[in-house]
Design a protein around this motif. Structure first.
Motif, PDB file in Angstrom:
ATOM      1  N   GLU A  13      43.138  25.356 -13.633  1.00 54.68           N
ATOM      2  CA  GLU A  13      43.832  26.644 -13.552  1.00 54.68           C
ATOM      3  C   GLU A  13      45.315  26.462 -13.228  1.00 54.68           C
ATOM      4  O   GLU A  13      46.159  27.232 -13.678  1.00 54.68           O
ATOM      5  CB  GLU A  13      43.153  27.582 -12.548  1.00 54.68           C
ATOM      6  CG  GLU A  13      43.113  27.088 -11.116  1.00 54.68           C
ATOM      7  CD  GLU A  13      41.937  26.184 -10.770  1.00 54.68           C
ATOM      8  OE1 GLU A  13      41.765  25.912  -9.574  1.00 54.68           O
ATOM      9  OE2 GLU A  13      41.197  25.748 -11.660  1.00 54.68           O
ATOM     10  N   VAL A  14      45.644  25.436 -12.452  1.00 49.95           N
ATOM     11  CA  VAL A  14      47.053  25.148 -12.154  1.00 49.95           C
ATOM     12  C   VAL A  14      47.745  24.621 -13.407  1.00 49.95           C
ATOM     13  O   VAL A  14      48.878  24.997 -13.712  1.00 49.95           O
ATOM     14  CB  VAL A  14      47.178  24.151 -10.977  1.00 49.95           C
ATOM     15  CG1 VAL A  14      48.628  23.739 -10.753  1.00 49.95           C
ATOM     16  CG2 VAL A  14      46.586  24.757  -9.702  1.00 49.95           C
ATOM     17  N   GLU A  15      47.047  23.771 -14.149  1.00 52.76           N
ATOM     18  CA  GLU A  15      47.606  23.260 -15.409  1.00 52.76           C
ATOM     19  C   GLU A  15      47.980  24.419 -16.334  1.00 52.76           C
ATOM     20  O   GLU A  15      49.071  24.435 -16.912  1.00 52.76           O
ATOM     21  CB  GLU A  15      46.596  22.351 -16.100  1.00 52.76           C
ATOM     22  CG  GLU A  15      47.068  21.866 -17.456  1.00 52.76           C
ATOM     23  CD  GLU A  15      46.008  21.122 -18.236  1.00 52.76           C
ATOM     24  OE1 GLU A  15      46.372  20.515 -19.249  1.00 52.76           O
ATOM     25  OE2 GLU A  15      44.818  21.146 -17.847  1.00 52.76           O
ATOM     26  N   GLU A  16      47.086  25.382 -16.462  1.00 51.53           N
ATOM     27  CA  GLU A  16      47.356  26.522 -17.343  1.00 51.53           C
ATOM     28  C   GLU A  16      48.543  27.345 -16.849  1.00 51.53           C
ATOM     29  O   GLU A  16      49.369  27.801 -17.640  1.00 51.53           O
ATOM     30  CB  GLU A  16      46.106  27.393 -17.490  1.00 51.53           C
ATOM     31  CG  GLU A  16      44.978  26.704 -18.228  1.00 51.53           C
ATOM     32  CD  GLU A  16      45.417  26.111 -19.571  1.00 51.53           C
ATOM     33  OE1 GLU A  16      46.098  26.796 -20.346  1.00 51.53           O
ATOM     34  OE2 GLU A  16      45.073  24.936 -19.824  1.00 51.53           O
ATOM     35  N   MET A  17      48.639  27.518 -15.538  1.00 52.72           N
ATOM     36  CA  MET A  17      49.773  28.266 -14.982  1.00 52.72           C
ATOM     37  C   MET A  17      51.084  27.529 -15.254  1.00 52.72           C
ATOM     38  O   MET A  17      52.091  28.155 -15.604  1.00 52.72           O
ATOM     39  CB  MET A  17      49.579  28.475 -13.479  1.00 52.72           C
ATOM     40  CG  MET A  17      48.446  29.414 -13.136  1.00 52.72           C
ATOM     41  SD  MET A  17      48.091  29.471 -11.362  1.00 52.72           S
ATOM     42  CE  MET A  17      49.575  30.218 -10.733  1.00 52.72           C
ATOM     43  N   ALA A  23      56.286  27.455 -20.945  1.00 48.14           N
ATOM     44  CA  ALA A  23      56.429  28.128 -22.238  1.00 48.14           C
ATOM     45  C   ALA A  23      57.295  29.380 -22.103  1.00 48.14           C
ATOM     46  O   ALA A  23      58.141  29.655 -22.963  1.00 48.14           O
ATOM     47  CB  ALA A  23      55.052  28.480 -22.797  1.00 48.14           C
ATOM     48  N   GLU A  24      57.086  30.117 -21.029  1.00 51.81           N
ATOM     49  CA  GLU A  24      57.883  31.336 -20.777  1.00 51.81           C
ATOM     50  C   GLU A  24      59.374  31.011 -20.712  1.00 51.81           C
ATOM     51  O   GLU A  24      60.208  31.768 -21.194  1.00 51.81           O
ATOM     52  CB  GLU A  24      57.419  31.975 -19.466  1.00 51.81           C
ATOM     53  CG  GLU A  24      58.204  33.189 -19.038  1.00 51.81           C
ATOM     54  CD  GLU A  24      57.796  34.451 -19.763  1.00 51.81           C
ATOM     55  OE1 GLU A  24      58.611  35.387 -19.779  1.00 51.81           O
ATOM     56  OE2 GLU A  24      56.686  34.503 -20.313  1.00 51.81           O
ATOM     57  N   GLU A  25      59.701  29.873 -20.116  1.00 54.14           N
ATOM     58  CA  GLU A  25      61.106  29.458 -20.011  1.00 54.14           C
ATOM     59  C   GLU A  25      61.575  28.698 -21.246  1.00 54.14           C
ATOM     60  O   GLU A  25      62.762  28.386 -21.362  1.00 54.14           O
ATOM     61  CB  GLU A  25      61.310  28.596 -18.759  1.00 54.14           C
ATOM     62  CG  GLU A  25      61.175  29.381 -17.470  1.00 54.14           C
ATOM     63  CD  GLU A  25      61.529  28.548 -16.254  1.00 54.14           C
ATOM     64  OE1 GLU A  25      62.454  27.709 -16.326  1.00 54.14           O
ATOM     65  OE2 GLU A  25      60.869  28.744 -15.213  1.00 54.14           O
ATOM     66  N   THR A  31      59.909  19.043 -17.800  1.00 51.44           N
ATOM     67  CA  THR A  31      61.167  19.617 -17.302  1.00 51.44           C
ATOM     68  C   THR A  31      60.882  20.711 -16.284  1.00 51.44           C
ATOM     69  O   THR A  31      61.530  20.778 -15.231  1.00 51.44           O
ATOM     70  CB  THR A  31      62.005  20.173 -18.467  1.00 51.44           C
ATOM     71  OG1 THR A  31      62.264  19.118 -19.389  1.00 51.44           O
ATOM     72  CG2 THR A  31      63.313  20.770 -17.974  1.00 51.44           C
ATOM     73  N   TRP A  32      59.903  21.555 -16.590  1.00 45.18           N
ATOM     74  CA  TRP A  32      59.544  22.635 -15.666  1.00 45.18           C
ATOM     75  C   TRP A  32      59.072  22.062 -14.333  1.00 45.18           C
ATOM     76  O   TRP A  32      59.469  22.523 -13.265  1.00 45.18           O
ATOM     77  CB  TRP A  32      58.465  23.531 -16.282  1.00 45.18           C
ATOM     78  CG  TRP A  32      58.215  24.756 -15.475  1.00 45.18           C
ATOM     79  CD1 TRP A  32      58.833  25.963 -15.596  1.00 45.18           C
ATOM     80  CD2 TRP A  32      57.300  24.887 -14.374  1.00 45.18           C
ATOM     81  NE1 TRP A  32      58.354  26.837 -14.652  1.00 45.18           N
ATOM     82  CE2 TRP A  32      57.412  26.204 -13.888  1.00 45.18           C
ATOM     83  CE3 TRP A  32      56.405  24.014 -13.765  1.00 45.18           C
ATOM     84  CZ2 TRP A  32      56.658  26.667 -12.814  1.00 45.18           C
ATOM     85  CZ3 TRP A  32      55.654  24.481 -12.686  1.00 45.18           C
ATOM     86  CH2 TRP A  32      55.785  25.798 -12.233  1.00 45.18           C
ATOM     87  N   LEU A  33      58.210  21.049 -14.395  1.00 48.45           N
ATOM     88  CA  LEU A  33      57.712  20.427 -13.163  1.00 48.45           C
ATOM     89  C   LEU A  33      58.834  19.770 -12.363  1.00 48.45           C
ATOM     90  O   LEU A  33      58.867  19.873 -11.132  1.00 48.45           O
ATOM     91  CB  LEU A  33      56.629  19.397 -13.483  1.00 48.45           C
ATOM     92  CG  LEU A  33      55.260  19.969 -13.853  1.00 48.45           C
ATOM     93  CD1 LEU A  33      54.370  18.872 -14.412  1.00 48.45           C
ATOM     94  CD2 LEU A  33      54.619  20.636 -12.652  1.00 48.45           C
ATOM     95  N   ALA A  34      59.745  19.103 -13.053  1.00 51.40           N
ATOM     96  CA  ALA A  34      60.868  18.468 -12.355  1.00 51.40           C
ATOM     97  C   ALA A  34      61.721  19.515 -11.657  1.00 51.40           C
ATOM     98  O   ALA A  34      62.129  19.334 -10.499  1.00 51.40           O
ATOM     99  CB  ALA A  34      61.698  17.644 -13.332  1.00 51.40           C
TER     100      ALA A  34
END
Length: 95
Positions: A13-17, A23-25, A31-34
């Protein structure tokens, strides 16, 4: 900027979030995780610096005016919890 590969494990569920947020950004997951990790690390550093500054203010006040009463300390703890700055387990008394 140089990058390094890092492997992490997260619940599905965290992976999907994470994927949805990236994707939203419109950016890759890595990159999002960093960015998220950097924001969290910067927030932790600010919190630690603020806590150190607050402890120094308390110490200075106590040097000038004497010890702060436990009632006043509790009022401060309650206020900090109420405004979301302090979690129940995070309080460390100065001195």
């Amino acid at each position: 900027m140089a990058t390094r590969k890092l492997s992490i494990s997260v619940p599905p569920e965290v992976e999907e979030m994470i994927k949805a947020a990236a994707a939203e950004e419109g950016i890759p997951v890595s990159t999002w995780l960093a960015k998220a990790a950097l924001e969290k690390a910067e927030a932790a550093a600010k919190y630690a610096a603020g806590l150190a500054a607050a402890e120094e203010l308390v110490a200075e006040s106590e040097r000038v005016h004497g010890p702060i009463s436990e009632d006043d300390r509790q009022r401060v703890r309650d206020f900090l919890r109420e405004v979301g700055i302090l979690d129940t387990d995070e309080w460390r008394t100065a001195g």
